[in-house]
Design a protein around this motif. Structure first.
Motif, PDB file in Angstrom:
ATOM      1  N   TRP A  45       0.869  -1.171   0.000  1.00 46.96           N
ATOM      2  CA  TRP A  45       0.000   0.000   0.000  1.00 46.96           C
ATOM      3  C   TRP A  45       0.908   1.224   0.000  1.00 46.96           C
ATOM      4  CZ3 TRP A  45      -5.556   0.105   1.396  1.00 46.96           C
ATOM      5  CH2 TRP A  45      -6.126  -1.175   1.432  1.00 46.96           C
ATOM      6  N   CYS A  46       0.478   2.283  -0.673  1.00 46.33           N
ATOM      7  CA  CYS A  46       1.314   3.477  -0.769  1.00 46.33           C
ATOM      8  C   CYS A  46       0.506   4.720  -0.405  1.00 46.33           C
ATOM      9  CB  CYS A  46       1.872   3.613  -2.185  1.00 46.33           C
ATOM     10  SG  CYS A  46       2.931   5.058  -2.419  1.00 46.33           S
ATOM     11  N   LEU A  47       1.074   5.564   0.431  1.00 48.40           N
ATOM     12  CA  LEU A  47       0.452   6.842   0.772  1.00 48.40           C
ATOM     13  C   LEU A  47       0.840   7.867  -0.286  1.00 48.40           C
ATOM     14  CD1 LEU A  47      -1.069   8.780   2.679  1.00 48.40           C
ATOM     15  CD2 LEU A  47       1.119   9.157   3.859  1.00 48.40           C
ATOM     16  N   HIS A  48      -0.154   8.364  -1.013  1.00 43.73           N
ATOM     17  CA  HIS A  48       0.093   9.360  -2.058  1.00 43.73           C
ATOM     18  C   HIS A  48      -0.408  10.719  -1.586  1.00 43.73           C
ATOM     19  CE1 HIS A  48       0.325  11.424  -5.853  1.00 43.73           C
ATOM     20  NE2 HIS A  48      -0.987  11.625  -5.869  1.00 43.73           N
ATOM     21  N   ILE A  49       0.467  11.705  -1.646  1.00 44.11           N
ATOM     22  CA  ILE A  49       0.099  13.067  -1.256  1.00 44.11           C
ATOM     23  C   ILE A  49       0.137  13.940  -2.506  1.00 44.11           C
ATOM     24  CG2 ILE A  49       0.623  15.014   0.257  1.00 44.11           C
ATOM     25  CD1 ILE A  49       2.184  13.105   2.031  1.00 44.11           C
ATOM     26  N   PRO A  50      -1.014  14.356  -3.042  1.00 42.84           N
ATOM     27  CA  PRO A  50      -1.028  15.218  -4.230  1.00 42.84           C
ATOM     28  C   PRO A  50      -0.270  16.516  -3.986  1.00 42.84           C
ATOM     29  CG  PRO A  50      -3.217  14.345  -3.771  1.00 42.84           C
ATOM     30  CD  PRO A  50      -2.367  14.008  -2.585  1.00 42.84           C
ATOM     31  N   ASP A  88      -2.083  19.148  -2.116  1.00 44.26           N
ATOM     32  CA  ASP A  88      -2.599  18.768  -0.799  1.00 44.26           C
ATOM     33  C   ASP A  88      -1.815  19.463   0.309  1.00 44.26           C
ATOM     34  OD1 ASP A  88      -4.368  16.388   0.537  1.00 44.26           O
ATOM     35  OD2 ASP A  88      -2.561  16.793   1.706  1.00 44.26           O
ATOM     36  N   LYS A 134       6.289  21.575   2.638  1.00 47.04           N
ATOM     37  CA  LYS A 134       6.965  20.302   2.884  1.00 47.04           C
ATOM     38  C   LYS A 134       8.014  20.440   3.986  1.00 47.04           C
ATOM     39  CE  LYS A 134       6.411  18.347  -1.774  1.00 47.04           C
ATOM     40  NZ  LYS A 134       5.747  17.086  -1.385  1.00 47.04           N
ATOM     41  N   GLY A 140       8.294  10.513   6.000  1.00 47.76           N
ATOM     42  CA  GLY A 140       7.495   9.294   6.120  1.00 47.76           C
ATOM     43  C   GLY A 140       7.914   8.454   7.310  1.00 47.76           C
TER      44      GLY A 140
END
Length: 551
Positions: A5-10, A13, A155, A48
């Motif tokens: 599973w991968c956490l994607h941050i547009p 966002d 970021k 992360g």
């Protein structure tokens, strides 16, 4: 191996750090409830890693394994903190011209290029590596539109918040943790941070990759799955089971193992021999059984030098995978701290070594494996001066009775060659006379690292200690597998202690005979010296098999 599973941050966002933690936490809880008997792995790089640590702090009762890659917990000691202040004075679009910032966002482009080419990308014949790199660099112009100054500031801000939150709660992390640190990290002091985390987190180990950069996950030579397996962090249940959790080496992992021993194989050119059922000794492994269970029992050469050539040689030639029963020192967290490299023993785990216990021996035989057992253990591998090729076996015949319980074939073997490549300068007796050595000796021989007779009948207390050797003009290694001894159908007979003892002494005698056979025969090998072998290959080609004595 894993369901990913991968956490994607547009890009647009702006979810807060706490919001990101809650997103990951929701998924972790869902997966944990779906399979409560299995661990959930969280792999986090930079910020992360902070998210993963925060989830672990908030969920101490969930079985988590954290893989932290160059964790951002060291933000306050890094160049990024200075960079965040510097960006306030840089107008767009020049905010992307800072080399450190490009590395932070995209990684080392030269190493990413080698990853693309190294994994099968086939450019046109007239394209050179530099042209490919140039085209990749040209694509950076798109980053000006995608990564605005405001998004980058966000970021860096979230990384600062994440580091502050996690650093104040490290003591509350109960999860099993593996920190992967790049020695050539251009942005974060990851090597030092790994040591800090190892001391702050109870169940934490570290692995240092000296030549890798910040974006190690994008670099061609790095394999995350291999690293997890090597560190002993792959498990399918709440407790690690080195037998049932084991995954055989992949083609690449086997090749790495062979490459690791390439120099040793080159200078010693091991000769492998086996014994046919009629007792005839032949070059090659035609006499080695192909079906288990089997127990290979033999002499442990100085420093275990025969292990690599023998295990990889057998696997490459026959497909037979030998699983070794190894000293607990190789699996101990504290042992890693006194080794030059914390990953020193990882390749043994990748190739199937397990801690030597009666339970592991039982499980391996039940799975019909080929089990490598050294009754003399560390006492033989770290022998004193003048003790080469002497067996130090205990009196108990327990491995015979265990083998007979499963009808396992016992294969005695002998190895010689240690005295042809080095001389033992300082043994344990010499080291004890050195000032301050007693302090190191206490660390190496503490109770947790001793093999006791109640853990497995074949092994007595065996302390670990260094030895000092001097190299010499290399000779040759010789390995001979004796005639297999069948125990199938003899279970009732071998329950009797006297019968088991007789077979035990027979196996020991066979090992001694194998050693004596090789010591005698090598005198007739015209290519025992590396100088003669080099001359032979110069005439016949580098890949030509070099002859040896007539068996």
């Amino acid at each position: 191996m894993f369901e990913l599973w991968c956490l994607h941050i547009p890009v647009e966002d702006r979810t807060s750090f706490e919001g990101l933690v809650e997103l990951v936490e929701t998924t972790v809880k869902s997966e944990s409830s779906r399979a409560s008997d299995r661990p959930v792995y969280l792999v986090g790089e930079s910020v992360g890693a902070c998210v993963a640590l925060a989830v672990a702090v908030r969920n101490p009762d969930i079985d988590l394994v954290l893989i932290l890659v160059n964790p951002g917990t060291s933000f306050h000691k890094s160049q990024l903190q200075t960079l965040s202040a510097f960006l306030d004075f840089v107008p767009e679009p020049f905010h992307l011209t800072t080399p450190q910032l490009l590395t932070f966002l995209t990684g080392n482009f030269m190493k990413i290029t080698s990853t693309v080419v190294g994994r099968g990308f086939s450019p046109e014949e007239d394209n050179t590596l530099s042209e490919i790199t140039s085209s990749l660099l040209a694509s950076l112009t798109f980053l000006v539109d995608i990564l605005t100054k405001e998004s980058i500031m966000w970021k860096l801000k979230i990384l600062k918040t994440a580091a502050s939150f996690v650093n104040s709660r490290l003591h509350a992390v109960k999860a099993q943790t593996l920190v992967l640190a790049s020695g050539n990290d251009e942005l974060l002091p990851s090597s030092q941070e790994a040591e800090k985390l190892r001391g702050a987190i109870e169940k934490c180990r570290t692995r240092l990759f000296r030549d890798n950069g910040h974006k190690i996950l994008l670099e061609a030579e790095f394999d995350l799955a291999t690293t997890i397996k090597g560190a002993g962090y792959y498990r399918r249940s709440r407790k690690t089971d080195f037998v049932s959790d084991y995954l055989p080496p992949t083609h690449d992992e086997l090749q790495q193992a062979i490459n690791r021993d390439r120099i040793l194989n080159f200078i010693t050119d091991p000769v492998l021999l086996s014994t046919l059922p009629d007792g005839k000794i032949v070059r090659g492994l035609a006499g080695l059984p192909r079906e288990g269970p089997a127990v290979l029992v033999g002499y442990h050469m100085l420093l275990g030098l025969e292990l690599g050539p023998m295990v990889t040689g057998v696997l490459s030639s026959t497909g037979v995978h030998i699983r070794g029963l190894a000293h607990p020192f190789m699996f101990d967290k504290n042992s890693e701290q006194i080794m030059p490299d914390s990953a020193h023993f990882d390749h043994h785990r990748i190739m199937g070594a397990v801690p030597v216990t009666a339970a592991n021996f039982y499980k391996l035989l039940a799975d019909k494996e080929f089990v490598l057992l050294y009754p003399g253990g560390a006492r033989e591998a770290l022998h004193r001066k003048g003790e080469e090729y002497k067996l130090f076996w205990p009196d108990q015949p327990e491995f015979v009775r265990m083998a007979s319980r499963f009808g396992a074939t016992i294969i005695p073997f002998g190895v010689v060659g240690e005295d042809d490549i080095c001389d033992l300068l300082l043994d344990y007796n010499d080291l004890q006379k050195l000032p301050f050595y007693d302090m190191l000796d206490k660390v190496l021989t503490r109770d947790g690292l001793k093999l006791r007779t109640d853990s497995m009948g074949e092994l007595q207390d065996q302390g670990m200690h260094p030895v000092v050797v001097a190299p010499k003009v290399p000779g040759r290694f010789y390995i001979v597998f004796g005639k297999p001894i069948e125990t199938r159908g003899r279970e009732k007979e071998l329950r009797d202690r006297d019968e088991a003892q007789r077979l035990y002494l027979q196996v020991k005698s066979e090992v001694e005979s194998c050693i004596n056979y090789l010591k005698e025969k090598r005198e007739k090998d015209p290519y025992r010296s590396i100088l003669h072998r080099l001359l032979y290959q110069a005439v016949h080609g580098p890949n030509t098999e070099i002859p040896t004595f007539e068996p």
